[in-house]
Design a protein around this motif. Structure first.
Motif, PDB file in Angstrom:
ATOM      1  N   ILE A   1       0.835  -1.206   0.000  1.00 17.80           N
ATOM      2  CA  ILE A   1       0.000   0.000   0.000  1.00 17.80           C
ATOM      3  C   ILE A   1       0.866   1.250   0.000  1.00 17.80           C
TER       4      ILE A   1
ATOM      5  N   ALA B   1      -6.395  -0.941   1.672  1.00 17.02           N
ATOM      6  CA  ALA B   1      -6.241   0.517   1.734  1.00 17.02           C
ATOM      7  C   ALA B   1      -7.576   1.191   2.013  1.00 17.02           C
ATOM      8  N   ASP B   2      -8.645   0.658   1.442  1.00 15.96           N
ATOM      9  CA  ASP B   2      -9.973   1.206   1.705  1.00 15.96           C
ATOM     10  C   ASP B   2     -10.371   0.995   3.161  1.00 15.96           C
ATOM     11  N   GLN B   3     -10.014  -0.154   3.736  1.00 26.21           N
ATOM     12  CA  GLN B   3     -10.295  -0.396   5.150  1.00 26.21           C
ATOM     13  C   GLN B   3      -9.530   0.582   6.040  1.00 26.21           C
ATOM     14  N   LEU B   4      -8.268   0.820   5.717  1.00 33.04           N
ATOM     15  CA  LEU B   4      -7.464   1.753   6.510  1.00 33.04           C
ATOM     16  C   LEU B   4      -7.989   3.182   6.389  1.00 33.04           C
ATOM     17  N   THR B   5      -8.514   3.520   5.218  1.00 35.92           N
ATOM     18  CA  THR B   5      -9.106   4.849   5.055  1.00 35.92           C
ATOM     19  C   THR B   5     -10.322   5.020   5.958  1.00 35.92           C
ATOM     20  N   SER B   6     -11.088   3.953   6.106  1.00 33.86           N
ATOM     21  CA  SER B   6     -12.248   4.011   6.995  1.00 33.86           C
ATOM     22  C   SER B   6     -11.844   4.085   8.461  1.00 33.86           C
TER      23      SER B   6
ATOM     24  N   ASP C   1      -9.377   5.935   9.729  1.00 36.60           N
ATOM     25  CA  ASP C   1      -8.427   7.043   9.852  1.00 36.60           C
ATOM     26  C   ASP C   1      -8.332   7.583  11.272  1.00 36.60           C
TER      27      ASP C   1
END
Length: 205
Positions: free
Chosen positions: A134, A150-155, A157
């Motif tokens: 990532i 990466a989408d999970q980590l964005t959620s 934050d």
């Protein structure tokens, strides 16, 4: 007599800083809840015939199952509850409470990056590998697993903001450097103190 004694005892006790307590434990709680939801997602994928092992390029022989994910999340939940209760009790009785969230967070980090072949090393290795992919995404082809994580980590934050707060709390607000920090601040002017503290460590979250 008992009521009066309890009132006098409680009167001089330190009030619990609930805002700091919540911030110190909020990120780990959200992480545990996210693990539970991932386990539930895997149950749903399996029930509808979605081959998530192939999609995420997992090893079919050693991939982690939803039972193991929920089991690990349950264990972390139990440790989280015990650590939080000890933290609140120490705060209530004016004991050194800052050790509890630090020990808990370092335990999670140690379990994640532990090189020993315990606690599902293949799954932890996959997670660390995806984290590296990532952060190095501009230099290679992005796969679906990279995009999904990466989408999970964005959620999540808010976890990164809380981790920043944890570093500032242990560096400046913890009691083990109280004397050193007082001597340090006594040699600074008001302007230097404001610049040194900065809005990051003492911001409102």
């Amino acid at each position: 007599m008992l009521t009066r004694h309890s009132y006098e005892t409680t009167k001089y006790r330190k009030p619990i800083d609930w805002q700091t307590s919540i911030i110190l434990y909020r990120s780990s709680f959200i992480f545990i809840i996210h693990l539970i939801l991932i386990g539930i997602n895997i149950i749903g994928w399996s029930s509808y015939g979605i081959n998530h092992v192939l999609i995420f390029e997992l090893d079919p022989r050693s991939h982690i199952t939803h039972e193991e994910i929920l089991e690990g999340a349950s264990l972390l939940s139990l440790i989280w509850i015990i650590s939080f209760i000890i933290f609140i009790v120490c705060e209530y009785h004016r004991l050194e409470s800052h050790w509890q969230p630090m020990i808990f967070m370092f335990s999670i980090i140690f379990l994640l990056f532990n090189p020993l072949n315990i606690m599902h090393r293949s799954a932890r290795y996959w997670f660390c590998k995806e984290l590296f992919r990532i952060f190095s995404a501009p230099f290679h082809t992005v796969t679906f697993a990279d995009f999904w994580l990466a989408d999970q980590l964005t959620s999540l934050d808010i976890i990164f903001y809380d981790f920043e707060y944890l570093i500032c709390y242990f560096a400046f607000d913890a009691q083990w450097i109280k004397n050193q920090s007082n001597r340090f601040y006594s040699n600074l002017t008001d302007e230097q103190t404001i610049l040194y503290n900065g809005p990051i460590c003492h911001g409102n979250y």
